[in-house]
Structures are given as structure tokens and as C-alpha cells.
Scaffold this active site. Structure first.
Site, PDB file in Angstrom:
ATOM      1  N   GLU A   1      39.909  46.528  43.191  1.00  0.00           N
ATOM      2  CA  GLU A   1      39.453  45.449  44.066  1.00  0.00           C
ATOM      3  C   GLU A   1      40.537  45.232  45.112  1.00  0.00           C
ATOM      4  O   GLU A   1      41.654  45.752  44.966  1.00  0.00           O
ATOM      5  CB  GLU A   1      39.189  44.161  43.290  1.00  0.00           C
ATOM      6  CG  GLU A   1      40.429  43.537  42.674  1.00  0.00           C
ATOM      7  CD  GLU A   1      40.139  42.216  41.985  1.00  0.00           C
ATOM      8  OE1 GLU A   1      39.412  41.407  42.565  1.00  0.00           O
ATOM      9  OE2 GLU A   1      40.659  42.009  40.872  1.00  0.00           O
TER      10      GLU A   1
ATOM     11  N   ASN B   1      30.815  39.337  37.654  1.00  0.00           N
ATOM     12  CA  ASN B   1      32.166  39.526  37.111  1.00  0.00           C
ATOM     13  C   ASN B   1      32.577  38.260  36.369  1.00  0.00           C
ATOM     14  O   ASN B   1      32.433  37.152  36.905  1.00  0.00           O
ATOM     15  CB  ASN B   1      33.177  39.771  38.241  1.00  0.00           C
ATOM     16  CG  ASN B   1      34.607  39.877  37.720  1.00  0.00           C
ATOM     17  OD1 ASN B   1      34.911  40.754  36.917  1.00  0.00           O
ATOM     18  ND2 ASN B   1      35.475  38.973  38.144  1.00  0.00           N
ATOM     19  N   GLU B   2      33.047  38.402  35.174  1.00  0.00           N
ATOM     20  CA  GLU B   2      33.622  37.296  34.387  1.00  0.00           C
ATOM     21  C   GLU B   2      32.806  36.012  34.512  1.00  0.00           C
ATOM     22  O   GLU B   2      33.340  34.956  34.892  1.00  0.00           O
ATOM     23  CB  GLU B   2      35.078  37.056  34.800  1.00  0.00           C
ATOM     24  CG  GLU B   2      35.990  38.199  34.410  1.00  0.00           C
ATOM     25  CD  GLU B   2      37.476  37.865  34.524  1.00  0.00           C
ATOM     26  OE1 GLU B   2      37.829  36.939  35.271  1.00  0.00           O
ATOM     27  OE2 GLU B   2      38.271  38.569  33.874  1.00  0.00           O
TER      28      GLU B   2
HETATM   29  O1  AHR Z   1      42.582  41.786  37.627  1.00  0.00           O
HETATM   30  C1  AHR Z   1      42.805  40.563  38.214  1.00  0.00           C
HETATM   31  C2  AHR Z   1      41.662  39.580  37.989  1.00  0.00           C
HETATM   32  O2  AHR Z   1      41.555  39.257  36.640  1.00  0.00           O
HETATM   33  C3  AHR Z   1      40.293  40.076  38.343  1.00  0.00           C
HETATM   34  O3  AHR Z   1      40.013  39.943  39.689  1.00  0.00           O
HETATM   35  C4  AHR Z   1      39.392  39.205  37.543  1.00  0.00           C
HETATM   36  O4  AHR Z   1      38.193  39.824  37.182  1.00  0.00           O
HETATM   37  C5  AHR Z   1      40.238  38.835  36.355  1.00  0.00           C
HETATM   38  O5  AHR Z   1      40.233  37.476  36.161  1.00  0.00           O
END
Ligand code: AHR
Length: 663
Positions: free
Chosen positions: A50, A371-372
Site C-alpha cells: 500500500e 480491509n480490517e
Molecule cells: O500495515 C500497516 C497497517 O496495519 C495497514 O494499513 C492496516 O491494514 C493495518 O492496520
């Protein structure tokens, strides 16, 4: 006494005099080489990426000009400086009255008031912590410009040291017209010591006004790809032989708000038409030069599969889209995105991809929804959002495996993405057997982010040992854990480059390095078979670990929770696999102890050649690490070894990760 016993005794004496780790008796690993405990997933080891820690802009994306769109700051042309030489005068400012195009609503205006003879006035870009200059290298510069009638040109484009004393390469643009036009030159250096203390300078020696739009400078890229990637970083990734790339995040996918999510449709096509966006999740501007097609090209260059994460209607500051009609456009966007990746040129979005330069569809097996989403505090929100995405994706693409980011009610995802950031080596090691007893009845597991967070900017040997212990668990349980990827992947180690500490690969403007954890992963990824062999371990030594009384990611809780009871955590971990094609057996042994460990290996069900190979990563101290100035302090060492067989003993060094390759 046989010869073999003598060798074992000699090794044992050596181990004892080196002070080998104390267990409850001899450490014995009994390996059943003719049995299959599980199959190793061909997708087990991959990459996650990312835009964090200047991973793309200032990292993998090879663009050298920072703030090339002049949008990083709406008030100031940050990272641009006015150059005045030998008494020349002028000024420089953003000029929204002369927008470059619809996506980039400003330009950079250079007014040269006085320039004659040796006098020069121009603009200079200081890059991402400097512009790298290397010997005998061809850089490609491009910019758009238009000029008023007073300006007669020419413009000089040059790579110049910060003190102005050295011009490494220069080229001339003879004339600038009154309307926007693109100009391109090559800047080729001759002999030069590699340096980062340089700028790209575009200057004039005559009065007038010039407006600039989208100024770019690229060095040679991996595979010579236009708009491509930094060679050294791609090579480090290629060397890991990963199976897939999970993108585009992470928090970067979600953004802090819906408006600042990774909006893929704004990241495709001509880079000059991409608006860029504020990466507020990690607090810096993203040029979006690294857009959806670039991620796919990255996969293509590494011969790996994309694992595509689609925005799922939730952003980090608790902004979410209501399930039902409100969410429908986002679901449609995800379907369009999948079509852009996989559709043939006759489809709407496959056609768009073809027009963007890639007629062939990409292979795609896995799509992740969000995501999460455990961080979404609205009860049931993800259940509803996931169901809407899942149904639409499965209806149109039944062959795709759909990944959920947490457990869900109402639908059964194919795979669940679990994230594990651990605060110490002991903590990570204490979880290495978690999957052994996990029921095999539910969805498969994708460990989509994990790391032992010890060491910064990159993990040290202690982290690598925790990681390796953890990887033995994932590999042993690879029938369940079908994919895994460490996060974050990259960090620019320059001051201000890091938003998240403990990142796998570090770099600055000129060079890069792999951390000990990088090499541990490479050893695991490159050395495994397709079946897991049962290993019965006896006498495994342990050490006491006091788990901290802290929250999930090390945050202090209020009121502080009571200390959990201490745990005994193994200091030795092992996993064995066999390649059913070649018969090679890979035995991985992680010795976290501060002393060498004597281990007896008993193999049944196969005859093993006495000669083989050992690949060892070890350090004198768990704090030892690699860095930008000492990139290769801890690297794997491969040696030919003898003395293997159905029964053999071996001493594993203190703080070491070893792969034994046995024929
Ligand atoms: O890897 C860093 C961050 O950790 C990511 O962006 C997120 O998905 C997680 O909280």
C-alpha cells in the site's frame, strides 16, 4: 564406536562447550518422510503493498520529481525552488488562473524579469530526499509548458548538484509555444560518483513568462517499463519468488473518509489526467502514478497473481455507506474493477484496459472485500456490506474466491483475512502453534498482514526469529493457511519517510536493503516442498515470557489490565516438507536461544543422501540488524554439508534460522 557416533559426539561436545540451550532432555525431531500431514498451498508466500512509508512516490514508483502536479500544497509549490544565477531575477508561483487540465487545476508560473549574458532564472525540484545521479545513466525528462510572447527561449533542462557546482547532464528545448505542449529530453550522465544531493533544474537565459505543467523525470526502470518501477526494489521482490501481490491496502484502500479512499477509476489512463489524492490514512500526497494498471503491471513483471482488495463502503473515521441502494454504486465499482482486471477487450472495462495499453486480461482468483472491518464500530455493518458485495461478485464471477476481512454472519466467505502484528519475538513465537488445533471446517485463512514489530525502520534479527517461528506454523498448517503476506513491505529510511515502524525492505534515494526478516522470508519462500511431513518433537527447550499488560497494538489501556500469567515459550521450532516431484526434503529449524542447540533428527520412510545443503541465517545478537549503511550484515549463508541420513545430529547455532535441504 562407529564413525557416525564419533561425529555426533564431537558435535555434542562442541555444542556443550558453546553452552547449548537447556531443555528437558535431548531435542529429537522424528520426521515421517513417507506420510503427508497436509499439502502446501502454492500461494502460501506472497506480498502485501500500500502507499505507506513512501512506498510508491519516493519508493518503488520510479518517478524522481516530487510534486510533479503542483498539488501537494494548494498554496505553495513545495519541493520547487526558484533558481537565480549571476544576478538574474524573477519569481515563481502556483497559477490556478492557468490550469494545466481538468484534473490538475493549477500550473507553475515562472516569471523571468532580468536575464542576460550568463544570468539564468529557473525552477528546481529537490525530488524525494534528493534526485539520484549515477554514472553513465540515461534519465528521461518531460514537461508541459507554454510561454507568453515576450519569452523567446530556449529552456535548459539539467541535473545539477545542490550547490550548483556540477552539471551532470543537460539538454535544451529551443522554443516554447504559446499553448500547452509536451517537451521531452534525455539527460545522460557520464562519469559521476553516485549522489543524491542534486536537483532537476529547468532554466531560461532571457526574460518572459513560462507556465509549466506535469514535470517528470524517470531513471531506467525494471524491464524498461514506461511509467515503471525502481530496478533495485523490484529485484529484491523478484528474489523472494512470491506467489501474489495483495493491493492496494491496507488503510490506503479505505482512506480516512469515503472521499479519500483508493478510487481506482481516478488512477487509470494517462498519468497527466490523474488528479492524485491526499493519502490521509498515511498523511501525504499520492500522485496516483501508481494506479490500478501499474499494480497489475507490477504483478506481470514478477510473474505473480494479483489479490485485489476492493473498497467496501467503510473508511477509517467511521464513515460508512448504508447497505442497500446507497452501497450499490460501490458494488458496481468493484464489479467494474474486476472487469478491468479480467475482462476481455470486448467488455466495457476490459476495453478500457486495452486502450490503456494492456489488451490481455490478467489472471485473478482472489478478491478481498474491504480491509480490517473489525474497526467498523457499527454492529453488523460488515455483515450487510459483505453480503451485498459477495452476492454480486459471486453472481457475475462464480469462479472467484471471495475474502472477508473478519468473521461474518449471513454468508460464508471462501477465505478470511487475519492480521497479526506482534510486539515482541516471544509474543510472535508464542502463537506459532495457533493453527495446529484450528478446526478445518470453516473458510480457509489468509494471513494478509503480519509482522514481529521489533526494530525500526526495519526488523532486526530478533524479529526475524519471531517471524521464522511463526512461518513454521503457517507452513505446517498450509492446508488451512492458504496465503500469507508480511506488512508493511517498504520504508523510505530518510527522515520523515516512515509512518509505521518495522518494515521489511528499507531504501533511500540511492540504494536499498533487505532486513533479516526479509531474508528469513526469502528462505521460507524459496525452500519448501508441496507436502508437509509429520514431525514429532521431543525435548523442545522453552524460556519464560511475561506477556505485557497492553492493548492490541501495544497501546496502553485505561485502566491498565492486570498482568497476564507468564508463559513458557519454545525456543526451537521446526517444520518439514517434501517435494513430491524431486523427493527433496526441506527441514527448517529456528533456534531462538542464545546458545547453540544440539538436535537429533530421525527420518523414517525415506533413504537420505549423506550430502545435502544448509542455508543458515544467524546473528551474534538478537539486536543485530541490516541497515542502509550496513545492508548485508545478516544474510543467509549456503554450505554443502555431509553427515545427513536417516539418523543424524546437528548443531544449530545461537539465534539462527536454518534450512536443511536433503536428497
Ligand atoms: O500495515 C500497516 C497497517 O496495519 C495497514 O494499513 C492496516 O491494514 C493495518 O492496520
Amino acid at each position: 564406536m562407529t564413525m557416525k557416533t564419533i561425529v555426533v559426539c564431537a558435535l555434542l561436545t562442541a555444542a556443550l562447550s558453546a553452552g547449548h540451550a537447556q531443555g528437558n532432555g535431548p531435542v529429537v525431531l522424528q520426521i515421517r518422510a513417507d506420510q503427508v500431514a497436509a499439502h502446501v498451498s502454492p500461494m502460501l508466500y506472497g506480498l502485501m503493498t500500500e502507499e505507506i512509508n513512501y512506498s510508491y512516490d519516493g519508493g518503488l514508483y520510479a518517478e524522481l520529481v516530487r510534486n510533479r502536479q503542483f498539488k501537494e500544497d494548494p498554496k505553495e509549490p513545495v519541493h520547487w525552488q526558484l533558481v537565480r544565477e549571476n544576478g538574474g531575477t524573477g519569481s515563481m508561483a502556483l497559477d490556478p488562473a492557468q490550469p494545466f487540465n481538468d484534473a490538475i487545476g493549477t500550473s507553475l508560473k515562472l516569471t523571468v524579469s532580468q536575464a542576460a549574458g550568463k544570468q539564468r532564472v529557473g525552477i528546481a525540484n529537490d525530488g524525494f530526499w534528493g534526485i539520484p545521479v549515477k554514472a553513465a545513466t540515461r534519465y528521461h525528462a518531460s514537461f508541459h509548458a507554454k510561454a507568453d510572447t515576450a519569452f523567446t527561449g530556449p529552456l535548459t533542462v539539467a541535473l545539477v548538484s545542490n550547490d550548483g557546482a556540477t552539471v551532470y547532464a543537460s539538454a535544451t528545448v529551443a522554443h516554447v509555444t504559446g499553448s500547452w505542449k509536451k517537451y521531452e529530453v534525455n539527460l545522460t550522465t557520464d562519469k559521476a560518483a553516485a549522489s543524491a544531493e542534486n536537483r532537476l533544474v529547468i532554466s531560461a537565459a532571457s526574460p518572459g513568462t513560462v507556465w509549466f505543467g506535469m514535470i517528470s523525470l524517470f531513471p531506467p526502470t525494471f524491464n524498461n517499463r514506461p511509467n515503471g518501477f525502481r530496478k533495485d526494489l523490484m529485484q529484491l521482490l523478484a528474489d523472494m519468488k512470491p506467489a501474489f501481490l495483495r493491493f492496494p491496502g491496507g488503510n490506503y484502500l479505505e482512506g480516512n473518509t469515503i472521499a479519500t479512499r483508493f478510487d481506482w477509476k481516478k488512477t487509470i489512463g494517462d498519468v497527466e489526467q490523474r488528479p492524485g489524492h491526499m493519502n490521509d490514512a498515511w498523511r501525504y500526497w499520492s500522485s496516483d502514478g501508481m494506479g490500478l494498471l501499474e499494480f497489475l503491471n507490477w504483478c506481470e513483471d514478477l510473474h505473480i497473481e494479483p489479490v485485489l482488495a476492493v473498497y467496501a463502503g467503510y473508511s477509517l473515521r467511521q464513515e460508512r455507506v448504508a447497505v442497500g441502494p446507497d452501497l450499490e454504486p460501490y458494488v458496481k465499482d468493484a464489479l467494474d474493477e474486476i472487469e478491468y482486471v479480467t475482462g476481455d477487450a470486448g467488455t466495457t472495462w476490459g476495453g478500457r484496459r486495452a486502450r490503456d495499453g494492456h489488451p490481455a486480461p490478467f489472471k485473478l482468483q482472489y478478491v478481498e472485500v474491504g480491509n480490517e472491518d473489525t474497526f467498523d464500530r457499527q454492529a453488523g455493518s460488515y455483515d450487510g456490506r459483505f453480503a451485498q458485495f459477495f452476492d454480486a461478485i459471486k453472481a457475475k464471477y462464480p469462479q472467484l474466491q471471495v475474502i472477508a476481512t473478519m468473521n461474518v454472519n449471513g454468508r460464508t466467505p471462501d477465505v478470511i483475512d487475519e492480521h497479526y502484528y506482534r510486539r515482541s519475538e516471544d509474543e510472535m513465537a508464542s502463537h506459532a502453534h495457533d493453527y495446529d488445533a484450528r478446526p478445518r471446517t470453516g473458510p480457509k485463512v489468509f494471513v494478509g498482514e503480519w509482522a514481529t514489530r521489533v526494530g525500526e525502520p526495519t526488523p532486526n534479527m530478533s524479529a526475524a526469529l519471531g517471524d521464522a517461528a511463526w512461518m513454521t506454523g503457517m507452513e505446517r498448517n498450509s492446508d488451512l493457511v492458504v496465503m500469507s503476506c508480511y506488512a508493511p513491505l517498504f520504508v523510505n529510511v530518510n527522515k520523515g519517510g516512515m509512518q509505521w515502524r518495522t518494515d521489511l525492505i528499507g531504501y533511500d534515494t540511492l540504494s536499498s536493503y533487505g532486513s533479516p526478516a526479509y531474508y528469513a522470508q526469502k528462505m521460507f519462500s524459496l525452500n519448501h516442498g508441496d507436502v508437509v511431513l509429520p514431525v514429532v518433537a521431543q525435548g523442545i527447550p522453552t524460556r519464560e515470557w511475561q506477556p505485557p499488560a497492553l492493548g492490541r497494538r501495544g497501546a496502553a489501556a485505561t485502566p491498565p489490565p492486570a498482568s497476564p500469567p507468564p508463559q513458557q515459550v519454545p525456543t526451537l521450532f521446526a517444520v518439514a516438507t517434501r517435494d513430491s516431484g524431486t523427493g527433496t526434503i526441506y527441514l527448517k529449524v529456528v533456534n531462538r536461544a542464545g546458545s547453540a542447540q544440539f538436535v537429533r533428527v530421525e527420518l523414517t520412510g525415506a533413504s537420505v543422501d549423506s550430502r545435502g545443503q544448509a542455508i543458515t541465517l544467524s546473528a551474534g545478537s538478537p539486536d543485530d540488524t541490516n541497515s542502509i549503511t550496513e545492508p548485508s550484515r545478516i544474510v543467509p549463508v549456503t554450505t554443502a554439508i555431509d553427515g545427513l541420513g536417516s539418523n543424524f545430529s546437528r548443531v544449530f547455532p545461537a539465534y539462527s534460522i536454518t534450512v536443511l535441504k536433503m536428497r
